[in-house]
Design a protein around this motif. Structure first.
Motif, PDB file in Angstrom:
ATOM      1  N   VAL A 161       0.839  -1.199   0.000  1.00  0.00           N
ATOM      2  CA  VAL A 161       0.000   0.000   0.000  1.00  0.00           C
ATOM      3  C   VAL A 161       0.878   1.254   0.000  1.00  0.00           C
ATOM      4  O   VAL A 161       2.067   1.192   0.301  1.00  0.00           O
ATOM      5  CB  VAL A 161      -0.946   0.043   1.226  1.00  0.00           C
ATOM      6  CG1 VAL A 161      -1.928  -1.113   1.199  1.00  0.00           C
ATOM      7  CG2 VAL A 161      -0.165   0.064   2.525  1.00  0.00           C
ATOM      8  N   SER A 162       0.261   2.368  -0.340  1.00  0.00           N
ATOM      9  CA  SER A 162       0.921   3.672  -0.242  1.00  0.00           C
ATOM     10  C   SER A 162      -0.117   4.685   0.239  1.00  0.00           C
ATOM     11  O   SER A 162      -1.321   4.418   0.216  1.00  0.00           O
ATOM     12  CB  SER A 162       1.531   4.092  -1.581  1.00  0.00           C
ATOM     13  OG  SER A 162       0.551   4.145  -2.588  1.00  0.00           O
ATOM     14  N   SER A 163       0.359   5.825   0.650  1.00  0.00           N
ATOM     15  CA  SER A 163      -0.539   6.859   1.163  1.00  0.00           C
ATOM     16  C   SER A 163      -1.509   7.305   0.085  1.00  0.00           C
ATOM     17  O   SER A 163      -1.160   7.396  -1.088  1.00  0.00           O
ATOM     18  CB  SER A 163       0.265   8.071   1.636  1.00  0.00           C
ATOM     19  OG  SER A 163       1.103   7.721   2.699  1.00  0.00           O
ATOM     20  N   SER A 164      -2.738   7.597   0.504  1.00  0.00           N
ATOM     21  CA  SER A 164      -3.744   8.097  -0.428  1.00  0.00           C
ATOM     22  C   SER A 164      -3.408   9.536  -0.809  1.00  0.00           C
ATOM     23  O   SER A 164      -2.593  10.203  -0.171  1.00  0.00           O
ATOM     24  CB  SER A 164      -5.127   8.047   0.201  1.00  0.00           C
ATOM     25  OG  SER A 164      -5.254   9.063   1.182  1.00  0.00           O
ATOM     26  N   TYR A 165      -4.050  10.028  -1.834  1.00  0.00           N
ATOM     27  CA  TYR A 165      -3.857  11.407  -2.274  1.00  0.00           C
ATOM     28  C   TYR A 165      -4.197  12.385  -1.151  1.00  0.00           C
ATOM     29  O   TYR A 165      -3.464  13.345  -0.916  1.00  0.00           O
ATOM     30  CB  TYR A 165      -4.721  11.669  -3.507  1.00  0.00           C
ATOM     31  CG  TYR A 165      -4.563  13.058  -4.071  1.00  0.00           C
ATOM     32  CD1 TYR A 165      -3.437  13.398  -4.811  1.00  0.00           C
ATOM     33  CD2 TYR A 165      -5.527  14.028  -3.865  1.00  0.00           C
ATOM     34  CE1 TYR A 165      -3.276  14.672  -5.337  1.00  0.00           C
ATOM     35  CE2 TYR A 165      -5.376  15.307  -4.390  1.00  0.00           C
ATOM     36  CZ  TYR A 165      -4.253  15.622  -5.127  1.00  0.00           C
ATOM     37  OH  TYR A 165      -4.106  16.884  -5.633  1.00  0.00           O
ATOM     38  N   ARG A 166      -5.299  12.118  -0.443  1.00  0.00           N
ATOM     39  CA  ARG A 166      -5.692  13.021   0.647  1.00  0.00           C
ATOM     40  C   ARG A 166      -4.646  13.022   1.756  1.00  0.00           C
ATOM     41  O   ARG A 166      -4.346  14.061   2.338  1.00  0.00           O
ATOM     42  CB  ARG A 166      -7.067  12.637   1.184  1.00  0.00           C
ATOM     43  CG  ARG A 166      -8.151  12.807   0.138  1.00  0.00           C
ATOM     44  CD  ARG A 166      -9.521  12.570   0.650  1.00  0.00           C
ATOM     45  NE  ARG A 166      -9.760  11.174   1.010  1.00  0.00           N
ATOM     46  CZ  ARG A 166     -10.969  10.689   1.260  1.00  0.00           C
ATOM     47  NH1 ARG A 166     -12.033  11.460   1.204  1.00  0.00           N
ATOM     48  NH2 ARG A 166     -11.116   9.423   1.576  1.00  0.00           N
ATOM     49  N   SER A 167      -4.064  11.872   2.040  1.00  0.00           N
ATOM     50  CA  SER A 167      -2.998  11.792   3.034  1.00  0.00           C
ATOM     51  C   SER A 167      -1.747  12.528   2.550  1.00  0.00           C
ATOM     52  O   SER A 167      -1.120  13.279   3.306  1.00  0.00           O
ATOM     53  CB  SER A 167      -2.671  10.330   3.322  1.00  0.00           C
ATOM     54  OG  SER A 167      -1.583  10.225   4.205  1.00  0.00           O
ATOM     55  N   GLU A 168      -1.394  12.328   1.280  1.00  0.00           N
ATOM     56  CA  GLU A 168      -0.229  13.000   0.716  1.00  0.00           C
ATOM     57  C   GLU A 168      -0.376  14.524   0.731  1.00  0.00           C
ATOM     58  O   GLU A 168       0.609  15.244   0.837  1.00  0.00           O
ATOM     59  CB  GLU A 168       0.011  12.541  -0.722  1.00  0.00           C
ATOM     60  CG  GLU A 168       0.519  11.119  -0.827  1.00  0.00           C
ATOM     61  CD  GLU A 168       0.586  10.629  -2.258  1.00  0.00           C
ATOM     62  OE1 GLU A 168       0.035  11.307  -3.167  1.00  0.00           O
ATOM     63  OE2 GLU A 168       1.180   9.566  -2.473  1.00  0.00           O
ATOM     64  N   MET A 169      -1.617  15.001   0.595  1.00  0.00           N
ATOM     65  CA  MET A 169      -1.863  16.445   0.582  1.00  0.00           C
ATOM     66  C   MET A 169      -1.925  17.044   1.983  1.00  0.00           C
ATOM     67  O   MET A 169      -2.123  18.240   2.150  1.00  0.00           O
ATOM     68  CB  MET A 169      -3.161  16.765  -0.167  1.00  0.00           C
ATOM     69  CG  MET A 169      -3.118  16.443  -1.647  1.00  0.00           C
ATOM     70  SD  MET A 169      -1.816  17.359  -2.508  1.00  0.00           S
ATOM     71  CE  MET A 169      -0.588  16.110  -2.790  1.00  0.00           C
ATOM     72  N   GLY A 170      -1.762  16.203   3.013  1.00  0.00           N
ATOM     73  CA  GLY A 170      -1.680  16.690   4.382  1.00  0.00           C
ATOM     74  C   GLY A 170      -3.006  16.886   5.098  1.00  0.00           C
ATOM     75  O   GLY A 170      -3.048  17.558   6.131  1.00  0.00           O
ATOM     76  N   LEU A 171      -4.081  16.309   4.587  1.00  0.00           N
ATOM     77  CA  LEU A 171      -5.371  16.417   5.282  1.00  0.00           C
ATOM     78  C   LEU A 171      -5.329  15.557   6.540  1.00  0.00           C
ATOM     79  O   LEU A 171      -5.198  14.336   6.474  1.00  0.00           O
ATOM     80  CB  LEU A 171      -6.515  15.988   4.367  1.00  0.00           C
ATOM     81  CG  LEU A 171      -6.697  16.845   3.106  1.00  0.00           C
ATOM     82  CD1 LEU A 171      -7.776  16.251   2.217  1.00  0.00           C
ATOM     83  CD2 LEU A 171      -7.033  18.278   3.479  1.00  0.00           C
TER      84      LEU A 171
END
Length: 143
Positions: free
Chosen positions: A36-46
């Motif tokens: 797995v990898s971080s989701s887009y929302r996680s990558e954007m710092g939400l």
């Protein structure tokens, strides 16, 4: 699903055409556990989504032989960001006579309806529905 047809006897590749036919088929989606990898929302710092992850590899299958031959296989998440909605872009490599296939989100850009997951022969929704091979429609009770 897109069914390929021909324009009559003796046609060349330039004369080929496709007929879109709505057809129901059940697909299975199995993530490769642990990859797995971080989701887009996680990558954007939400902060509410800092622990959210998505599968890097998804195995798609179907008991419907036509659906399985068109979109079945292993899709690998691509590392590009900012070019697709939610950074959600997976690719199935061409193999065994099947062409490369992409799995991505086709957004409802005016936000009046739901987004859809789409299988396409090009990696972007901007190329239009002519390149979509299959569109996933969720039941009303599915998120």
């Amino acid at each position: 699903l897109v069914l390929r047809g021909g324009g009559g006897g003796g046609t060349s590749n330039a004369d080929e055409w496709e007929v879109c036919e709505e057809r129901a088929a059940t697909l299975s989606f199995e993530p490769e556990h642990g990859d797995v990898s971080s989701s887009y929302r996680s990558e954007m710092g939400l902060l509410d989504f800092k622990e959210e992850v998505v599968a890097n590899k998804i195995h798609v299958g179907s008991s419907d032989t036509q659906a399985a031959s068109l979109v079945g296989g292993t899709y690998v998440r691509q590392r590009c960001r900012g070019t697709t909605v939610f950074g959600a872009l997976w690719k199935r490599e061409a193999a065994g006579g099947s062409e490369a296939m992409w799995l991505f989100v086709n957004p409802d850009v005016d936000r009046t309806g739901p987004d859809h997951l789409v299988f396409g022969t090009t990696p972007t929704y901007r190329d239009g529905r002519a390149f979509h091979v299959a569109e996933l429609r969720l039941r009303p009770n599915q998120p």
